[in-house]
Design an enzyme around this catalytic site. Structure first.
Site, PDB file in Angstrom:
ATOM      1  N   HIS A  72     -13.449 -53.012  26.752  1.00 56.53           N
ATOM      2  CA  HIS A  72     -13.466 -51.745  27.493  1.00 56.53           C
ATOM      3  C   HIS A  72     -14.721 -50.907  27.257  1.00 56.53           C
ATOM      4  CE1 HIS A  72      -9.551 -52.780  28.753  1.00 56.53           C
ATOM      5  NE2 HIS A  72      -8.842 -52.254  27.776  1.00 56.53           N
ATOM      6  N   HIS A 130      -7.053 -47.102  33.253  1.00 53.35           N
ATOM      7  CA  HIS A 130      -6.166 -47.666  32.242  1.00 53.35           C
ATOM      8  C   HIS A 130      -4.857 -46.881  32.119  1.00 53.35           C
ATOM      9  CE1 HIS A 130      -5.056 -49.965  28.714  1.00 53.35           C
ATOM     10  NE2 HIS A 130      -6.166 -50.664  28.819  1.00 53.35           N
ATOM     11  N   GLU A 150      -4.232 -52.904  35.692  1.00 50.33           N
ATOM     12  CA  GLU A 150      -5.652 -52.563  35.690  1.00 50.33           C
ATOM     13  C   GLU A 150      -6.367 -53.470  36.683  1.00 50.33           C
ATOM     14  OE1 GLU A 150      -6.881 -53.006  31.500  1.00 50.33           O
ATOM     15  OE2 GLU A 150      -4.750 -52.838  31.087  1.00 50.33           O
TER      16      GLU A 150
HETATM   17  C1  BGC Z   1      -5.885 -55.024  27.072  1.00 47.70           C
HETATM   18  C2  BGC Z   1      -5.056 -55.070  25.807  1.00 47.70           C
HETATM   19  C3  BGC Z   1      -5.477 -53.930  24.943  1.00 47.70           C
HETATM   20  C4  BGC Z   1      -5.293 -52.650  25.687  1.00 47.70           C
HETATM   21  C5  BGC Z   1      -5.799 -51.505  24.875  1.00 47.70           C
HETATM   22  C6  BGC Z   1      -5.623 -53.730  27.744  1.00 47.70           C
HETATM   23  O1  BGC Z   1      -6.410 -53.626  28.885  1.00 47.70           O
HETATM   24  O2  BGC Z   1      -5.619 -56.109  27.901  1.00 47.70           O
HETATM   25  O3  BGC Z   1      -5.233 -56.294  25.137  1.00 47.70           O
HETATM   26  O4  BGC Z   1      -4.764 -53.912  23.736  1.00 47.70           O
HETATM   27  O5  BGC Z   1      -5.992 -52.682  26.880  1.00 47.70           O
HETATM   28  O6  BGC Z   1      -5.017 -50.437  24.997  1.00 47.70           O
END
Ligand code: BGC
Length: 371
Positions: free
Chosen positions: A125, A199, A335
């Protein structure tokens, strides 16, 4: 005459209860003194969305149920301090590249780049200070039938290891038909990977309603991108048929969740969306129904994939809004994005943005109800 006054009273009440428009107020200050603003967008039926300029985070989303009763369906924190103390990307814009990049490394135009690693050996991310932790500038626009907020951020060449100065704009629109529309756009002065997403963690029964096991999900995808134990794709694209990942027919999240072999157990995978659904303005790629409230959320997108994540890492410790402690599976994310680690996977659709081109991603979360 009395009737006329009565009519005025009703109108006044309607206007004060559900005054469509946008308001703004201070939300706090960053350590360097930068002011963070909170914008409240309200539509004609009273649906309300709150957005802060820290991370472009949607802190609240109040959506009507089958009886018209509003509930906040997004998980989040109570204050800027709580967001800054750390949270699992609640309601935030994630980038420059959402999802994982193996070992935080990639090669572009013959040059190797090393990114910040923040998820074991991998980059997740956008890195240590991704777009979820930066301050965006905002411009609001009140409309006749929709309320809009445009967020801007300039990511400098070298930020978190990425090449190129990237100018990003994210438009949130709340329509009178209860849709939250998002348009992400970006331009760069050097080739760079980009993959932006939202998210938000949803719990359509209300953010503090326990687990999401009863939510019934359809995802229009026949295939997914399996990953290794660190969730880096193997590069294969495999059918969902015969696995607990098959949501081609409406299925409760909790029905097969325990069959998943992962630590922690739960859904955390990228679906390869059916091509005929991608970029459709009428055909959703996913639909989620919460039976008790009757709330329905449909997802439309221009992106080829969606990461379905069921809050597997929530553990009841994270401080939530109003002192709530969110349990494991307390919310789910859909997402919309390109596939994980696309920059290192030559067979996946490309996420490289070249100078002179504009990155555009559109997603709609559209809300309705069933009795
Ligand atoms: C991921 C997870 C991760 C989370 C974080 C998601 O987009 O796929 O693996 O733990 O984001 O909050």
């Amino acid at each position: 005459m009395r009737n006329l006054f009565a009519a005025f009273a009703v109108l006044f009440l309607a206007a004060t209860t559900f005054g469509a428009g946008i308001t703004k107020k201070p939300y706090g200050k960053m350590p360097d003194g930068t002011a963070i603003e909170e914008y409240t967008l309200t539509n004609k039926s009273g649906m309300t969305m709150k957005v802060i300029t820290y991370g472009g985070i949607v802190t609240e989303l109040h959506v009507p149920d089958k009886d018209g009763k509003l509930a906040d369906v997004c998980l989040g924190c109570s204050s800027l301090e709580e967001y800054r103390e750390g949270h699992p990307y609640f309601g935030a814009i994630t980038g420059r590249v959402a999802n994982r990049i193996a070992k935080g490394k990639f090669t572009l135009d013959g040059k190797e780049y090393t990114l910040a690693t923040n998820n074991g050996a991998n980059h997740l991310h956008g890195g240590k200070v991704g777009f979820d932790k930066v301050v965006w500038t905002a411009k609001s626009d009140e409309g006749e039938t929709q309320q809009a907020l445009r967020l801007y951020y300039k990511s400098n060449d070298g930020e978190e290891g990425y090449p190129g100065n990237l100018k990003v704009s994210v438009l949130y629109v709340l329509t009178d038909s209860n849709s939250w529309m998002i348009e992400y756009s970006a331009v760069t002065d050097k080739a760079t990977p980009i993959n932006l997403t939202q998210h938000a963690y949803f719990n359509l029964a209300g953010h503090a309603s326990g687990t999401i096991h009863d939510h019934v999900v359809t995802i229009h995808a026949d295939k997914y991108t399996p990953g290794d134990e660190t969730l880096i794709p193997t590069g294969k694209i495999e059918p969902v048929k015969g696995t607990p990942f098959d949501f081609t027919e409406p299925t409760a999240i909790g029905k097969r969740i325990k069959e998943i072999k992962a630590d922690p157990v739960g859904y955390d995978l990228n679906y390869v969306l059916r091509e005929e659904k991608v970029a459709s303005t009428t055909k959703p790629v996913a639909t989620v129904t919460e039976p008790k409230s009757g709330r329905v959320m449909k997802v439309l997108t221009s992106e080829p994939g969606v990461q379905f994540y069921t809050g597997n890492f929530l553990d009841g410790k994270q401080k939530g809004k109003g002192g709530v402690k969110y349990p494991q599976y307390g919310g789910f994310c859909l997402e919309t994005q390109h596939y994980p680690d696309s920059i290192n996977q030559k067979t996946f659709p490309s996420i490289v943005l070249e100078p002179g081109k504009t990155y555009v991603h559109r997603t709609v979360y559209s809300f309705s109800t069933v009795k």
